[in-house]
Design a protein around this motif. Structure first.
Motif, PDB file in Angstrom:
ATOM      1  N   PRO A   1       5.774  12.995  -3.425  1.00  0.00           N
ATOM      2  CA  PRO A   1       5.631  11.529  -3.358  1.00  0.00           C
ATOM      3  C   PRO A   1       4.265  11.044  -3.848  1.00  0.00           C
ATOM      4  CG  PRO A   1       6.611  12.369  -1.343  1.00  0.00           C
ATOM      5  CD  PRO A   1       6.227  13.566  -2.158  1.00  0.00           C
ATOM      6  N   GLY A   2       3.239  11.838  -3.558  1.00  0.00           N
ATOM      7  CA  GLY A   2       1.895  11.436  -3.973  1.00  0.00           C
ATOM      8  C   GLY A   2       1.767  11.310  -5.482  1.00  0.00           C
ATOM      9  N   ALA A   3       2.559  12.071  -6.225  1.00  0.00           N
ATOM     10  CA  ALA A   3       2.500  12.007  -7.689  1.00  0.00           C
ATOM     11  C   ALA A   3       3.302  10.833  -8.222  1.00  0.00           C
ATOM     12  CB  ALA A   3       3.026  13.320  -8.269  1.00  0.00           C
ATOM     13  N   MET A   4       4.001  10.125  -7.331  1.00  0.00           N
ATOM     14  CA  MET A   4       4.803   8.968  -7.771  1.00  0.00           C
ATOM     15  C   MET A   4       4.275   7.672  -7.174  1.00  0.00           C
ATOM     16  SD  MET A   4       8.644  10.626  -7.745  1.00  0.00           S
ATOM     17  CE  MET A   4       8.617  11.139  -6.049  1.00  0.00           C
ATOM     18  N   GLY A   5       3.068   7.704  -6.656  1.00  0.00           N
ATOM     19  CA  GLY A   5       2.437   6.458  -6.213  1.00  0.00           C
ATOM     20  C   GLY A   5       2.596   6.119  -4.748  1.00  0.00           C
TER      21      GLY A   5
END
Lengths: 520, 451
Positions: free
Chosen positions: B251-255
């Protein structure tokens, strides 16, 4: 067998310098005090501590969302992992190792039978969404636990689902809010009375539900000031949140009067049951006029604290609040089978909602019921009696050197509260005193709580200590108190000296928070 | 009584020291009308063997998930837990320690928490994580409250594909604080990101989306994050199956601004729904609004590295009614189990575990899709997917349970009012599912749907 020298004769140690003047070791270790790096800093050559064969080849269906980059985990073998956590465990003080007199926390022995029962596959390997025909034993267990809780508290309803004590408070107060809404008074009754000596969770819970918190001061005995309480009553009062026995370690002897006056004024009585250990089997809160109370299964009923949870905080309700209890609930069907009620409908139409996923802390229910069956009604009564006896014994042993903030006005319950008056002028604070206890091999008592007492020291020995252990503890504390008064302040201000770490810099930790390891 | 060490002689001697005539004297502050003369109406104490027998009898009345094929998921997942995990968490120094309020003699627990926070942050792709919450559902509710504090907007949008227990837990807390929550409709045919994007406006504090969602769908959340950020809202991502992040873009890589997760599936048994492990991760700049305990690095008086609980000025024991949450405890022992399992897995083990889960689920989906009366609804998934049956799923599940097969979770149990979902079955397949299990399920379904 004693150590032998090369000639096979027993060795005799030479008289030597104290450990304080001993040279530092080359490794940083000190015999059984073993330094341990972070797991991320260990040698990690892409190993795994788990063997799994190549997975079957399939065409992936991840929709183009494959994780491109590495997670960053080290790769270790099982022996490395076991050694890491074993070494870390040895840096902890624990009830298994010694007296843990944290007031208000009830650090009693955790029977291992409870652990074994929680691991029976019929409980541990049960999915929460299995069909009802496959979980009848689990539902029976929850019903039996409910029966024990309702009988011990003298209350007609219980919600098992809250995940911990503070969560139980929220679940109890939410039912109060729902009941006020049903009466059309939620808008008007926004004030919750909270004694200044209360646990911090009480005002935080009231605030989390949108209530306004009004403090009540304590009287000269550490109990609720009745005049102040009665003066705050009015049609804007939703509830009182009162801990009994309270955090000063005494029983609120006016509790019936408080309950009656509050009910008269249209409010509800929330009792914080954190200290139920002192009265279990001897007093039923239902006979005291309360409307809701949570129990900490990890305190009174000995489910392990686990270094900070998981807890479990079932809430009991009076008839007035029972309709508003949350889902899930358990219901008995006409054919004698049990069902889970998971939606607010039918008999549960007035349920205020849901507080948690699934059905509550089942693993803790198993442990708590095991504990209850082991003790039985007679043993639980003995629990309260011995807990109170032990605390009063420590009070009697310590009061010559320690200071009682409200004087010696009567018995305490399961814990005894001292303040720091006896340390005045010594240059030793409650914190220093606590750290010196660490060097003596004890976990410190609860310090600086309750907030209403200066430099508070709240000692709860629990019922699972021997008289001998209490005497050793008391002797050590008396010796420390005398040392402080005799001017040996360095023993305190420099403590702890022998723990795995000296005092830690909490200011630095908060000012520049480092909350995770980062690759160099 | 084996747990109570005082002898009658001890009690006499202690009462004499106290100066009390009897134990009753110590309970003199209890109003007379409320004093019980004798034990309450419950059985008397019992020995280990008797208690063990009684508890075992209850346990045997349940069908343990491992007794036969098990395809249940919907927020709780049956994975293998290595023997050393359960051994290590039962060490008394972990099991019977308290919250590490005296850090000098709790470095073991504290270092575990620091490592745990790091692992959670790494897995979710976020900057920081806390020391855990009660469970995923309460983490989700707390995330919504935190988003409101950060954005100063008391309004949340929940995805219709968010686990209904998470939705209900969040809505219950929000309703109590007059906090409006809206939801999009459940969308069984795929992750409905467009509906969520359409619901974002300048009044919304956060959007809560589940990944993989309750029907097993996975979708790129970047467009939703962009829409949220353009409107000044936060994107909260709920993850109930953390093993998935061994294979999926985090999730962190998708904002994501906050990740609220359930950590049960790593290191923790099913336990009929609890105790579980709420995970909570966010961005460094938001940590002072984060709920719950958090452990930080520091040094001791000798300059040695050590760990303490920190940022406690957010917490109830300091801030009382001004705290960020009323939460007091965390799920320490469950976090320890999670952390040990993660350490055992390592990078390679986690990748392989995730690959096994996905492969097993793909095989299961492909086999079931060949059963007459079964239609696979997911274009993409990790280890759980939804199928449309030709009959109401609840009846099918009950019928298969009679044959010892736990076929899945009928969507009607989670969405009882949603009649269009009556025939939908949620099927999860982890590494514990064997080829024979898939075959048993397929054959039993074939028979049941043809009947």
């Amino acid at each position: 067998m004693s150590a032998m020298n090369t000639q096979g004769r027993p060795t005799k140690p030479e008289a030597s310098a104290s450990s304080d003047t001993a040279p530092a070791t080359f490794t940083g270790n000190r015999a059984l005090h073993l330094e341990e790096k972070l797991i991320f800093e260990k040698d990690s050559a892409g190993r795994s501590g788990i063997d799994m064969p190549e997975p079957p080849k399939v065409v992936d269906r991840l929709g183009g969302l494959s994780r491109g980059e590495a997670v960053g985990l080290p790769g270790l073998s099982e022996p490395q992992v076991v050694r890491h956590y074993t070494r870390l465990s040895q840096k902890n003080y624990a009830i298994d190792a010694g007296l843990f007199p944290l007031g208000s926390c009830t650090m009693k022995h955790n029977p291992r039978l409870n652990e074994r029962m929680a691991r029976l596959p019929g409980f541990a390997d049960l999915h929460p969404m299995q069909p009802e025909s496959t979980i009848q034993g689990a539902l029976q267990l929850m019903q039996q636990l409910s029966h024990w809780i309702m009988t011990l508290t003298g209350m007609p309803a219980v919600a098992l689902s809250p995940g911990a004590g503070a969560h139980g408070e929220l679940t109890g107060m939410a039912a109060i809010r729902a009941a006020l809404e049903a009466r059309g008074e939620a808008g008007k009754r926004r004030k919750v009375l909270v004694p200044d000596s209360a646990h911090g969770t009480n005002p935080a819970t009231a605030a989390a539900l949108g209530f306004e918190v009004a403090g009540i001061e304590e009287d000269s005995t550490g109990r609720v000031n009745l005049k102040a309480f009665e003066a705050s009553l009015g049609d804007d009062v939703a509830a009182i949140m009162l801990t009994n026995p309270n955090t000063c370690g005494v029983f609120e002897y006016d509790i019936r009067r408080i309950a009656d006056a509050l009910h008269e004024a249209g409010g509800y009585f929330y009792c914080d049951g954190a200290n139920f250990n002192a009265i279990v089997g001897r007093v039923r809160p239902g006979d005291l006029g309360i409307d809701a109370m949570h129990l900490n299964l990890h305190k009174t009923f000995s489910t392990p604290h686990g270094g900070g949870g998981p807890g479990s905080g079932p809430v009991v309700y009076s008839e007035a609040l029972a309709p508003f209890a949350p889902v899930p609930r358990i219901q008995q069907n006409a054919d004698g089978t049990l069902s889970l009620v998971e939606q607010a409908e039918g008999d549960a139409a007035q349920a205020f909602g849901r507080v948690k996923g699934f059905h509550g802390q089942m693993g803790m229910f198993v442990r708590a019921l095991t504990y209850m069956l082991s003790h039985g009604a007679d043993g639980l009564r003995q629990v309260a009696e011995d807990a109170v006896l032990n605390a009063n014994y420590l009070k009697a042993r310590l009061k010559s050197e320690f200071s009682l903030p409200y004087g010696d006005t009567g018995p305490c319950m399961h814990e005894v509260l001292f303040d720091d008056t006896f340390l005045k002028g010594t240059g030793v604070s409650t914190l220093d005193f606590s750290k010196a206890m660490i060097d003596e091999g004890f976990h410190p008592m609860t310090m600086y709580f309750p907030l209403v007492v200066h430099g508070a020291m709240l000692i709860e020995p629990t019922e699972t200590e021997t008289k001998n252990a209490l005497d050793e503890f008391a002797d050590s504390l008396l010796a420390l108190a005398k040392a402080a008064k005799a001017g040996d302040s360095e023993r305190f201000t420099q403590a702890p000296r022998f723990a795995p770490r000296r005092r830690l810099d909490e200011t630095q930790a908060a000012r520049k928070p480092v909350l995770r390891w980062q690759a160099g | 009584m084996r747990y109570l060490p005082l002898t009658p002689q001890d009690r006499e001697a202690m009462l004499a020291t106290i100066g009390a005539a009897s134990i009753d004297d110590l309970f003199c502050d209890v109003p007379e009308a409320a004093r019980l003369d004798g034990p309450v109406d419950l059985p008397s104490h019992a020995g280990e063997m008797a208690v063990e027998r009684q508890m075992s009898r209850l346990a045997l009345q349940n069908h343990a998930a491992g007794e036969g094929p098990c395809f249940l998921g919907a927020g709780a997942y049956r994975h293998h837990v290595p023997a050393s995990v359960d051994y290590l968490i039962q060490r008394g120094e972990f099991l019977t320690a308290y919250t590490p309020y005296q850090p000098e003699i709790a470095q073991g627990t504290l270092q575990v928490l620091f490592e745990f926070q790091t692992q959670v942050a790494m897995l979710t792709g976020m900057e920081v994580a806390n020391a855990s919450m009660y469970d995923g559902a309460t983490s989700c509710a707390e995330a919504v409250m935190m988003a409101a504090r950060v954005t100063k907007r008391n309004k949340a949008v929940l995805s219709g594909n968010l686990h209904p227990h998470y939705r209900d837990t969040t809505e219950t807390l929000c309703r109590m604080t007059d906090f409006p929550v809206s939801e999009t409709a459940p969308h069984v045919a795929g992750a409905d990101i467009d509906a969520l994007i359409a619901a974002v406006d300048g009044s919304v504090g956060c959007v809560v989306v589940q990944y993989p969602d309750v029907f097993g769908h996975i979708a790129d959340l970047t467009p939703l994050a962009d829409a949220c950020h353009a409107a000044g809202a936060l994107m909260v991502v709920v993850c109930t199956e953390m093993v998935s992040l061994g294979a999926l873009k985090p999730p962190g890589a998708m904002g994501a601004d906050i990740v609220a997760g359930e950590g049960q599936s790593i290191g923790n048994a099913l336990n009929f729904g609890g105790p579980y492990l709420g995970l909570f991760a966010t961005r460094q700049k938001l940590v002072r609004q984060m709920p719950g305990r958090v452990c930080g690095e520091t040094v001791d008086a000798d300059g040695q590295r050590g760990y303490v609980l920190t940022l406690s000025t957010r917490e109830q024991h300091i801030r009382r009614e001004k705290a960020t949450s009323n939460i007091c405890t965390n799920s320490g022992l469950c976090a320890l189990a999670f952390s040990i399992h993660m350490s055992l897995l390592g990078e390679a083990g986690l990748n392989r575990l995730a690959a096994w889960n996905h492969a097993t689920a793909v095989q299961t989906a492909e086999r079931l899709a060949g059963v007459p009366g079964v239609e696979l609804l997911n274009p993409a998934f990790f280890n759980e997917f939804a199928v449309q049956l030709s009959k109401p799923a609840a009846g099918v599940v009950d019928a298969l349970a009679e044959q010892g097969i736990l076929a899945g979770v009928p969507a009607s149990r989670l969405y009882p009012d949603q009649t269009d979902l009556a025939n939908v079955l949620l099927v999860a397949a982890t590494e514990t599912v064997e080829p024979e299990d898939i075959e048993s399920l397929a054959l039993a379904l074939t028979k049941e749907l043809a009947a």
